[in-house]
Motif scaffolding. Structure first.
Motif, PDB file in Angstrom:
ATOM      1  N   MET A 124     -19.294 -64.463-108.694  1.00  0.00           N
ATOM      2  CA  MET A 124     -18.937 -65.796-108.252  1.00  0.00           C
ATOM      3  C   MET A 124     -17.521 -65.826-107.673  1.00  0.00           C
ATOM      4  N   LYS A 125     -16.641 -64.996-108.269  1.00  0.00           N
ATOM      5  CA  LYS A 125     -15.255 -64.943-107.816  1.00  0.00           C
ATOM      6  C   LYS A 125     -15.183 -64.455-106.367  1.00  0.00           C
ATOM      7  N   LEU A 126     -15.917 -63.383-106.055  1.00  0.00           N
ATOM      8  CA  LEU A 126     -15.909 -62.846-104.697  1.00  0.00           C
ATOM      9  C   LEU A 126     -16.517 -63.829-103.703  1.00  0.00           C
ATOM     10  N   LEU A 127     -17.521 -64.553-104.128  1.00  0.00           N
ATOM     11  CA  LEU A 127     -18.150 -65.542-103.251  1.00  0.00           C
ATOM     12  C   LEU A 127     -17.164 -66.654-102.904  1.00  0.00           C
ATOM     13  N   ARG A 128     -16.372 -67.071-103.872  1.00  0.00           N
ATOM     14  CA  ARG A 128     -15.351 -68.106-103.624  1.00  0.00           C
ATOM     15  C   ARG A 128     -14.286 -67.573-102.664  1.00  0.00           C
ATOM     16  N   GLN A 129     -13.867 -66.304-102.861  1.00  0.00           N
ATOM     17  CA  GLN A 129     -12.874 -65.706-101.978  1.00  0.00           C
ATOM     18  C   GLN A 129     -13.425 -65.570-100.560  1.00  0.00           C
ATOM     19  N   LEU A 130     -14.692 -65.178-100.459  1.00  0.00           N
ATOM     20  CA  LEU A 130     -15.322 -65.080 -99.149  1.00  0.00           C
ATOM     21  C   LEU A 130     -15.392 -66.444 -98.476  1.00  0.00           C
ATOM     22  N   GLY A 131     -15.684 -67.470 -99.247  1.00  0.00           N
ATOM     23  CA  GLY A 131     -15.730 -68.833 -98.713  1.00  0.00           C
ATOM     24  C   GLY A 131     -14.378 -69.278 -98.171  1.00  0.00           C
ATOM     25  N   ILE A 132     -13.321 -68.936 -98.887  1.00  0.00           N
ATOM     26  CA  ILE A 132     -11.969 -69.303 -98.438  1.00  0.00           C
ATOM     27  C   ILE A 132     -11.646 -68.613 -97.115  1.00  0.00           C
ATOM     28  N   ILE A 133     -11.880 -67.303 -97.069  1.00  0.00           N
ATOM     29  CA  ILE A 133     -11.537 -66.542 -95.865  1.00  0.00           C
ATOM     30  C   ILE A 133     -12.404 -66.969 -94.686  1.00  0.00           C
ATOM     31  N   LEU A 134     -13.704 -67.106 -94.903  1.00  0.00           N
ATOM     32  CA  LEU A 134     -14.586 -67.519 -93.809  1.00  0.00           C
ATOM     33  C   LEU A 134     -14.322 -68.956 -93.383  1.00  0.00           C
ATOM     34  N   GLY A 135     -13.972 -69.808 -94.334  1.00  0.00           N
ATOM     35  CA  GLY A 135     -13.644 -71.196 -94.000  1.00  0.00           C
ATOM     36  C   GLY A 135     -12.421 -71.288 -93.109  1.00  0.00           C
ATOM     37  N   ILE A 136     -11.411 -70.492 -93.416  1.00  0.00           N
ATOM     38  CA  ILE A 136     -10.195 -70.483 -92.604  1.00  0.00           C
ATOM     39  C   ILE A 136     -10.495 -69.888 -91.229  1.00  0.00           C
ATOM     40  N   ALA A 137     -11.320 -68.833 -91.184  1.00  0.00           N
ATOM     41  CA  ALA A 137     -11.701 -68.242 -89.897  1.00  0.00           C
ATOM     42  C   ALA A 137     -12.484 -69.250 -89.057  1.00  0.00           C
ATOM     43  N   LEU A 138     -13.388 -69.989 -89.696  1.00  0.00           N
ATOM     44  CA  LEU A 138     -14.151 -71.021 -88.995  1.00  0.00           C
ATOM     45  C   LEU A 138     -13.239 -72.124 -88.484  1.00  0.00           C
ATOM     46  N   LEU A 139     -12.269 -72.518 -89.283  1.00  0.00           N
ATOM     47  CA  LEU A 139     -11.308 -73.533 -88.861  1.00  0.00           C
ATOM     48  C   LEU A 139     -10.543 -73.069 -87.619  1.00  0.00           C
ATOM     49  N   GLY A 140     -10.148 -71.806 -87.609  1.00  0.00           N
ATOM     50  CA  GLY A 140      -9.459 -71.250 -86.441  1.00  0.00           C
ATOM     51  C   GLY A 140     -10.337 -71.289 -85.203  1.00  0.00           C
ATOM     52  N   LEU A 146      -9.764 -77.517 -78.830  1.00  0.00           N
ATOM     53  CA  LEU A 146      -8.576 -77.779 -78.029  1.00  0.00           C
ATOM     54  C   LEU A 146      -8.492 -76.895 -76.787  1.00  0.00           C
ATOM     55  N   SER A 147      -9.516 -76.058 -76.564  1.00  0.00           N
ATOM     56  CA  SER A 147      -9.557 -75.131 -75.426  1.00  0.00           C
ATOM     57  C   SER A 147      -8.283 -74.312 -75.322  1.00  0.00           C
ATOM     58  N   LEU A 148      -7.866 -73.769 -76.446  1.00  0.00           N
ATOM     59  CA  LEU A 148      -6.643 -72.965 -76.486  1.00  0.00           C
ATOM     60  C   LEU A 148      -6.904 -71.565 -75.933  1.00  0.00           C
ATOM     61  N   PRO A 149      -5.895 -70.950 -75.339  1.00  0.00           N
ATOM     62  CA  PRO A 149      -6.067 -69.576 -74.846  1.00  0.00           C
ATOM     63  C   PRO A 149      -5.971 -68.535 -75.966  1.00  0.00           C
ATOM     64  N   ILE A 150      -5.779 -68.992 -77.195  1.00  0.00           N
ATOM     65  CA  ILE A 150      -5.671 -68.096 -78.349  1.00  0.00           C
ATOM     66  C   ILE A 150      -7.060 -67.926 -78.962  1.00  0.00           C
ATOM     67  N   PRO A 151      -7.502 -66.692 -79.202  1.00  0.00           N
ATOM     68  CA  PRO A 151      -8.807 -66.491 -79.838  1.00  0.00           C
ATOM     69  C   PRO A 151      -8.845 -67.131 -81.231  1.00  0.00           C
ATOM     70  N   GLY A 152     -10.000 -67.633 -81.593  1.00  0.00           N
ATOM     71  CA  GLY A 152     -10.151 -68.318 -82.870  1.00  0.00           C
ATOM     72  C   GLY A 152      -9.840 -67.450 -84.069  1.00  0.00           C
ATOM     73  N   ASN A 153     -10.187 -66.156 -84.009  1.00  0.00           N
ATOM     74  CA  ASN A 153      -9.916 -65.290 -85.161  1.00  0.00           C
ATOM     75  C   ASN A 153      -8.415 -65.068 -85.346  1.00  0.00           C
ATOM     76  N   VAL A 154      -7.679 -65.006 -84.240  1.00  0.00           N
ATOM     77  CA  VAL A 154      -6.221 -64.869 -84.345  1.00  0.00           C
ATOM     78  C   VAL A 154      -5.622 -66.157 -84.902  1.00  0.00           C
TER      79      VAL A 154
END
Length: 116
Positions: free
Chosen positions: A1-17, A24-32
């Motif tokens: 469960m701990k790893l799943l929560r950590q994966l959710g945090i990292i993937l959530g932040i990546a999705l937000l990016g 906003l049609s930014l020239p910066i890639p979402g993963n960066v």
């Protein structure tokens, strides 16, 4: 469960990016952008290192596997590398020298500015 929560945090932040980059049609890639957001959240202590440490260490342990697609891409374009290899190598050497010089000059400037 701990790893799943950590994966959710990292993937959530990546999705937000990705969402911010596309919305906003930014020239910066979402993963960066996601990595920058994660860095900011870590600095602000909103996300603590302990919250993502186990999964991050796991991913770092298998980092070499993430380069396999790039290696396959190089092999798939071997003819292009044979034709343009010298030009590509020259560009890599020159850009590396420029990066080293600019980094050194920047460090010297900052040391003089901070009087270190």
């Amino acid at each position: 469960m701990k790893l799943l929560r950590q994966l959710g945090i990292i993937l959530g932040i990546a999705l937000l990016g990705e969402l911010i980059s596309k919305t906003l049609s930014l020239p910066i890639p979402g993963n960066v952008l996601g990595m920058v957001i994660l860095l900011i959240l870590l600095f602000l202590k909103i996300v603590k290192i302990e919250m993502i440490e186990s999964l991050s260490n796991f991913l770092l342990g298998y980092l070499a596997f993430f380069f396999i697609p790039a290696a396959v891409g190089l092999i798939a374009n071997l003819d292009l590398l044979k034709e343009q290899g010298i030009a590509i190598l020259t560009i890599c050497v020159i850009s590396t020298i420029i990066a080293i010089v600019v980094t050194g000059l920047t460090i010297q400037f900052i040391k003089r500015w901070l009087k270190i």
